[in-house]
Write a protein that holds these residues in place. Structure first.
Motif, PDB file in Angstrom:
ATOM      1  N   ASN A  24       0.813  -1.207   0.000  1.00  0.00           N
ATOM      2  CA  ASN A  24       0.000   0.000   0.000  1.00  0.00           C
ATOM      3  C   ASN A  24       0.850   1.262   0.000  1.00  0.00           C
ATOM      4  OD1 ASN A  24      -2.344  -1.519   0.026  1.00  0.00           O
ATOM      5  ND2 ASN A  24      -2.554  -1.463   2.263  1.00  0.00           N
ATOM      6  N   TYR A  25       1.959   1.216   0.709  1.00  0.00           N
ATOM      7  CA  TYR A  25       2.853   2.380   0.765  1.00  0.00           C
ATOM      8  C   TYR A  25       3.461   2.657  -0.605  1.00  0.00           C
ATOM      9  CZ  TYR A  25       6.830   5.322   2.075  1.00  0.00           C
ATOM     10  OH  TYR A  25       7.750   6.350   2.155  1.00  0.00           O
TER      11      TYR A  25
ATOM     12  N   LEU B 289       2.361   1.714  -3.567  1.00  0.00           N
ATOM     13  CA  LEU B 289       1.343   2.086  -4.559  1.00  0.00           C
ATOM     14  C   LEU B 289       0.855   3.520  -4.364  1.00  0.00           C
ATOM     15  CD1 LEU B 289      -0.814  -1.188  -4.723  1.00  0.00           C
ATOM     16  CD2 LEU B 289       0.811  -0.339  -6.433  1.00  0.00           C
ATOM     17  N   ALA B 290       0.883   4.002  -3.138  1.00  0.00           N
ATOM     18  CA  ALA B 290       0.332   5.331  -2.843  1.00  0.00           C
ATOM     19  C   ALA B 290       1.356   6.446  -2.958  1.00  0.00           C
ATOM     20  CB  ALA B 290      -0.269   5.333  -1.434  1.00  0.00           C
ATOM     21  N   ASN B 291       2.645   6.079  -3.105  1.00  0.00           N
ATOM     22  CA  ASN B 291       3.703   7.090  -3.111  1.00  0.00           C
ATOM     23  C   ASN B 291       4.618   6.900  -4.317  1.00  0.00           C
ATOM     24  OD1 ASN B 291       3.436   8.483  -0.303  1.00  0.00           O
ATOM     25  ND2 ASN B 291       3.294   6.284   0.136  1.00  0.00           N
TER      26      ASN B 291
END
Length: 452
Positions: free
Chosen positions: A386-387, A389-391
């Motif tokens: 998630n980290y 993919l989001a950054n």
């Protein structure tokens, strides 16, 4: 040169070792006198040599004679050592509940061993007492030592074991815990220590199926108390002359299961591989914890080495057959079954990219975050995914401490799988456990599935 003339000169002066984990619920310090350091790996070496020396001195044992004794194994070993050095023949009678290892060791020392039935009275001609007495009458130039009524037994401990305990504790000992069989150890030690300080408490450990506790408390020899039991080396269906009930302050009974389980704990948690009765002695002490104060100093005197019981209490199948071992798996079983070794984690200052690399390489779904040897946090694969993919990808070089969660909970290796289930959830997919060598291990849902 520091050289002993023979093996008998190494008997005695055994070390004192402090116990920690198995007595953590006690308020005071507990020291064990580890008699396995005697050459026969048993406290019985002391009294066996003393009985031989006294019998030689008054002519009951003559040169070239035959030593005859009824023994559970340890006294026989001590007598066999003396016989090897001084040239005697040995014949030992024993009961059929004794471990195979004990019988094999006696035969290895050149002794003849006759196995007799356990479930008969002492007066029965088939009992190991009666067979020994009969052989001593039939065999010329032989002597039956009869450790139960031979007072050289308790004199040996009055002259050696008791003074050693007093010296090694600087006279600060307040309680002594000893399993009672022939009664020689507790009676000899107790007499000596009470002469130095009458307030020293002597606690005898008995077993269910033995007459000692009730007789001590009521003066009644109750045959209804007598029934078969598995524990070796303590308890009796007779009243040996060596038991001096006046120096014993109380008896505590310990079950066969509790003695066996505690012996295994001593091996696993303290590194002390000891005999069945040692487990009973420590289990009995734990049962009596409410009678102890913070400033007490307890000495537990143990009898023999665990190598005599490898086929019994240290054998999982033997323990399970008797209902002594839980059938449910525990965390320590998961650790044993794990293919990978000790804990693999990522350093708190390593990058998120490095954490991802380690997880891919080892096929980990979760990992602890470390600061040196300390576990300071945790990450799971969804956090990393998630980290990233989001950054932007350059954020992959940020330290993993910025995305870590709280550390995984630490649990005991004694925890059962059903108990472990309460700690592992969707939000918390793993726990950390420390094995007996001090290594940490990660236990995850996958490990439980593999074990099941």
């Amino acid at each position: 040169m520091e050289i002993k003339n023979n093996i008998l000169e190494t008997i005695g002066n055994t070390p004192m070792v402090q116990l920690h984990k198995v007595v953590r619920e006690l308020p005071c310090r507990v020291i064990m006198k580890v008699e396995t350091f005697n050459p026969g790996h048993s406290i019985k070496d002391r009294m066996a040599l003393k009985m031989v020396e006294d019998a030689e001195a008054d002519g009951r044992l003559k040169p070239g004679g035959t030593i005859i004794e009824c023994t559970s194994g340890n006294t026989g070993m001590g007598l066999a050592l003396a016989a090897c050095v001084r040239g005697y023949r040995c014949i030992f009678t024993t009961s059929d509940k004794q471990s195979k290892e004990k019988l094999d060791i006696l035969r290895a020392m050149g002794a003849e061993v006759i196995v007799c039935p356990t479930n008969v009275s002492a007066e029965d001609p088939r009992s190991y007492y009666s067979v020994a007495e009969r052989l001593s009458q039939e065999i010329p130039n032989s002597f039956w030592f009869n450790q139960y009524d031979n007072l050289s037994n308790r004199l040996a401990h009055y002259e050696s074991t008791g003074p050693e305990i007093w010296r090694q504790t600087d006279g600060r000992v307040t309680h002594v815990v000893i399993g009672v069989g022939t009664g020689g150890t507790i009676s000899g030690v107790g007499r000596y220590l009470k002469e130095q300080n009458p307030d020293v408490q002597m606690w005898g450990i008995d077993t269910y199926g033995s007459v000692f506790k009730k007789y001590h408390e009521t003066g009644e020899f109750d045959e209804k108390e007598i029934y078969p039991y598995i524990t070796e080396g303590i308890g009796e269906d007779i009243l040996p002359k060596n038991v001096d009930f006046e120096v014993i302050d109380l008896f505590e009974k310990v079950s066969d299961k509790d003695g066996a389980v505690m012996a295994r704990r001593l091996a696993r948690e303290e590194g002390l591989l000891l005999g069945y009765s040692a487990g009973s002695a420590v289990a009995g002490l734990v049962q009596l914890k409410d009678k102890l104060k913070h400033d007490d100093l307890v000495v537990v005197v143990i009898h023999d080495h665990g190598s005599r019981y490898i086929g019994k209490i240290y054998n999982d199948d033997w323990m399970r057959d008797r209902g002594f071992l839980d059938s449910e798996l525990r965390v320590r079983d998961l650790i044993t079954n794990k293919k990978n070794g000790a804990l693999t984690g990522v350093n708190r200052d390593d990058s998120v990219r490095e954490a991802l690399r380690i997880m891919k390489e080892h096929e980990f779904s979760q990992m602890p975050v470390m600061n040196g040897e300390e576990v300071v946090g945790s990450i799971i694969e969804t956090d990393v995914l998630n980290y990233l993919l989001a950054n932007p990808m350059e954020h992959a070089e940020r330290p993993v401490r910025e995305i870590m969660r709280n550390p995984f909970p630490e649990v005991s290796t004694d925890l059962t799988l059903s108990e472990l289930g309460r700690h592992i959830t969707k939000e918390n997919p793993a726990v950390v456990a420390t094995d007996r060598s001090g290594r940490k291990h990660l236990i995850a849902q996958y490990d439980i599935l593999q074990a099941i």
